[in-house]
Write an enzyme that holds these catalytic residues in place. Structure first.
Site, short mmCIF file in Angstrom:
data_model
loop_
_atom_site.label_atom_id
_atom_site.label_comp_id
_atom_site.label_asym_id
_atom_site.label_seq_id
_atom_site.Cartn_x
_atom_site.Cartn_y
_atom_site.Cartn_z
N LYS A 160 -3.63 -1.60 -10.72
CA LYS A 160 -3.39 -1.16 -9.34
C LYS A 160 -2.12 -0.30 -9.27
CE LYS A 160 -3.37 -0.89 -4.87
NZ LYS A 160 -4.14 0.21 -4.25
N THR A 211 -0.84 -6.18 -3.34
CA THR A 211 -0.37 -5.37 -4.46
C THR A 211 1.03 -5.84 -4.84
OG1 THR A 211 -1.60 -3.45 -3.65
CG2 THR A 211 0.12 -3.04 -5.29
N LYS A 232 7.04 1.00 -2.40
CA LYS A 232 7.08 -0.28 -3.15
C LYS A 232 6.23 -0.17 -4.42
CE LYS A 232 4.03 -3.11 -1.91
NZ LYS A 232 2.63 -3.42 -2.22
N1 LIG Z 1 -2.93 -0.20 3.83
C1 LIG Z 1 -3.52 0.22 2.73
O1 LIG Z 1 -4.11 1.32 2.70
C2 LIG Z 1 -3.54 -0.61 1.48
C3 LIG Z 1 -2.62 -1.60 1.24
N2 LIG Z 1 -2.66 -2.31 0.06
C4 LIG Z 1 -1.71 -3.37 -0.21
O2 LIG Z 1 -2.16 -4.50 0.52
C5 LIG Z 1 -1.06 -5.27 0.99
C6 LIG Z 1 -1.12 -5.37 2.51
O3 LIG Z 1 -1.11 -4.06 3.02
P1 LIG Z 1 -1.28 -3.76 4.58
O4 LIG Z 1 -2.28 -4.66 5.18
O5 LIG Z 1 -1.46 -2.30 4.69
O6 LIG Z 1 0.16 -4.15 5.08
P2 LIG Z 1 0.67 -4.56 6.54
O7 LIG Z 1 2.11 -4.21 6.52
O8 LIG Z 1 -0.20 -4.02 7.60
O9 LIG Z 1 0.49 -6.14 6.53
C7 LIG Z 1 1.32 -6.94 5.75
C8 LIG Z 1 0.96 -8.40 5.92
O10 LIG Z 1 1.93 -9.19 5.22
C9 LIG Z 1 2.52 -10.10 6.15
N3 LIG Z 1 3.90 -10.36 5.80
C10 LIG Z 1 4.89 -9.46 5.57
N4 LIG Z 1 6.03 -10.08 5.23
C11 LIG Z 1 5.78 -11.40 5.29
C12 LIG Z 1 6.57 -12.56 5.04
N5 LIG Z 1 7.84 -12.49 4.66
N6 LIG Z 1 5.96 -13.78 5.15
C13 LIG Z 1 4.68 -13.86 5.51
N7 LIG Z 1 3.87 -12.80 5.76
C14 LIG Z 1 4.42 -11.59 5.64
C15 LIG Z 1 2.41 -9.43 7.50
O11 LIG Z 1 2.55 -10.38 8.52
P3 LIG Z 1 3.00 -9.94 9.99
O12 LIG Z 1 1.76 -9.50 10.68
O13 LIG Z 1 3.63 -11.14 10.57
O14 LIG Z 1 4.00 -8.80 9.82
C16 LIG Z 1 1.00 -8.87 7.38
O15 LIG Z 1 0.04 -9.86 7.56
C17 LIG Z 1 0.18 -4.56 0.46
O16 LIG Z 1 0.54 -5.18 -0.75
C18 LIG Z 1 -0.29 -3.14 0.23
O17 LIG Z 1 0.48 -2.49 -0.77
C19 LIG Z 1 -3.62 -2.08 -0.88
C20 LIG Z 1 -4.56 -1.12 -0.69
C21 LIG Z 1 -4.57 -0.29 0.48
O1 LIG Z 2 -3.01 1.16 -1.98
C1 LIG Z 2 -3.49 2.04 -1.28
C2 LIG Z 2 -4.81 2.57 -1.49
O2 LIG Z 2 -5.22 3.47 -0.72
O3 LIG Z 2 -5.49 2.11 -2.41
#
Ligand SMILES: NC(=O)C1=CN([C@@H]2O[C@H](COP(=O)(O)OP(=O)(O)OC[C@H]3O[C@@H](n4cnc5c(N)ncnc54)[C@H](OP(=O)(O)O)[C@@H]3O)[C@@H](O)[C@H]2O)C=CC1
Ligand SMILES: O=CC(=O)O
Length: 376
Positions: free
Chosen positions: A253, A178, A321
């Site tokens: 989104k 996102t 965010k």
């Molecule tokens: N959780 C949810 O319910 C939902 C989330 N989203 C969106 O999906 C995306 C991921 O969410 P989610 O999986 O929950 O987030 P997490 O925080 O669990 O995972 C984030 C991921 O991004 C990586 N990351 C963060 N910073 C960096 C960096 N500087 N360089 C490289 N890799 C990086 C992390 O790596 P590392 O493991 O090393 O930290 C990890 O793999 C976000 O944009 C979120 O808004 C969308 C729908 C639902």
């Molecule tokens: O981005 C979060 C979700 O639940 O969708």
């Protein structure tokens, strides 16, 4: 541009039931189907619910539990045209189960994550590993990226060892993170400069829908890449929208999550107000669940919120965010969004109180702090 993809080496195949062999999407009448989205918009929108025939390796019992609806039909997903080698970058709360579903469906998946240890469980399921996004992209036909925020999405796609460095004509990059439209367009420009195709495809749906293959994909960009990856989206999700030019998926989104963040803040106020006036907030959750404002989110998170428990599905920092990015989007078109702006302030307070990694429902704690007149 023709995409040079090959059939994956499926480890499982469809059982030969008549439903599964039908070439047409099945429409199971459910209560939810009486609500039909209106598509009166200037953006060309194509929506497709998960066709039964496009989820080849899931057992029949998992299909029968899905609520299908059928709107504007786009090209059918053909499992035999799936990209052969799939990369997955970013194995957090969402990326891990999404990649896992691809592996379980028999896809040849190569993973990378900044924190390498998170690759372990997927490797033990059969995934390959590469030590940089560039190497993943170079070794795969299509690479998905599920990163935290605009900065990480940009770095992983376009940084020194980023995916763009491994891209070339015939490949595709699908960013499911996102982010805001400007970031998505920048990533798309870098990817397309290599001759590869680009699709933004943020998802609606949280940890559980990711685990269950029930995500909603909000895609935009190269239509031919959308068609190519459709069978993969159908493994990970229950429906997919094609919304036109890059930026439209990101915008959709952000609007959805702006609504969600405001709803959660409002729900939090209601829970606390009910308690203050001597009502049982558990009963409020029940009452809300039976009326017109019922929402799965309230029913799922309400019971733990009344116990001050916030098991993380959607981290609060990501919700803040998304509100921040949605407010920027609103600003860009001079659209007033006072409710979202107020909600955003609450999430900022919650973050400053160390709740960033809790579920976003922990925003209620910011209101408790206010009510108790604690210093921020
Ligand atoms: N959780 C949810 O319910 C939902 C989330 N989203 C969106 O999906 C995306 C991921 O969410 P989610 O999986 O929950 O987030 P997490 O925080 O669990 O995972 C984030 C991921 O991004 C990586 N990351 C963060 N910073 C960096 C960096 N500087 N360089 C490289 N890799 C990086 C992390 O790596 P590392 O493991 O090393 O930290 C990890 O793999 C976000 O944009 C979120 O808004 C969308 C729908 C639902
Ligand atoms: O981005 C979060 C979700 O639940 O969708």
């Amino acid at each position: 541009m023709a995409m040079s993809f090959f059939k994956p080496n499926h480890t499982h195949h469809l059982s030969s039931t008549s439903i599964l062999n039908s070439p047409f999407p099945k429409v199971y009448p459910t209560k939810s189907m009486s609500i039909r989205p209106s598509f009166s918009t200037r953006i060309p929108i194509h929506f497709r619910a998960k066709p039964v025939s496009s989820v080849p390796t899931k057992p029949f019992f998992s299909l029968s539990s899905k609520a299908f609806s059928s709107q504007i039909s786009v090209s059918a997903a053909k499992p035999d045209e799936m990209p052969a080698r799939i990369g997955f970058l970013g194995l957090g709360i969402m990326g891990s189960p999404m990649a896992q579903n691809l592996i379980k469906a028999g896809c040849d998946v190569t993973v990378w994550n900044r924190t390498e240890s998170k690759c372990g469980p997927l490797i033990s399921l059969g995934a390959k590993y590469k030590s940089s996004p560039k190497e993943v992209a170079a070794s795969c036909d299509v690479t998905f990226a599920m990163l935290a925020d605009p900065e990480s999405a940009l770095d992983v796609a376009c940084g020194e060892h980023g995916a763009a460095k491994g891209m070339s004509p015939g490949k595709g990059y699908v960013d499911v993170s996102t982010v805001d439209g400007a970031t998505s367009k920048l990533i798309g420009t870098h990817i397309k400069a290599t001759g590869a195709l680009f699709l933004e495809a943020p998802v609606s749906g949280s940890k559980k829908p990711a685990e269950d293959g029930q995500l909603i994909f909000l895609t935009a960009g190269d239509r031919s890449l959308f068609d190519t990856v459709a069978p993969l989206l159908d493994i990970m999700g229950k429906s997919r929208f094609f919304l036109g030019d890059v930026g439209n998926g990101a915008a959709m989104k952000l609007v959805v999550n702006m609504i969600m963040g405001s709803m959660m803040a409002s729900f939090s106020e209601g829970l606390l107000l009910s308690e203050k006036v001597g009502l049982d907030p558990k009963v409020l959750v029940e009452v809300v669940s039976q009326g017109a404002i019922s929402a799965p989110m309230f029913s799922m998170k309400g019971p733990s919120m009344v116990q001050s428990l916030y098991p993380t599905a959607f981290p609060l920092k990501h919700q803040q965010k998304d509100l921040r990015l949605a407010l920027g989007l609103a600003e860009s078109v001079s659209q007033p969004t006072p409710i979202a702006a107020a909600a955003n302030e609450l999430y900022k307070v919650a973050k400053s109180r160390g709740l960033s990694d809790e579920d976003f429902s922990a925003v209620i704690e910011a209101l408790k702090a206010k009510l108790q007149n604690k210093p921020e």
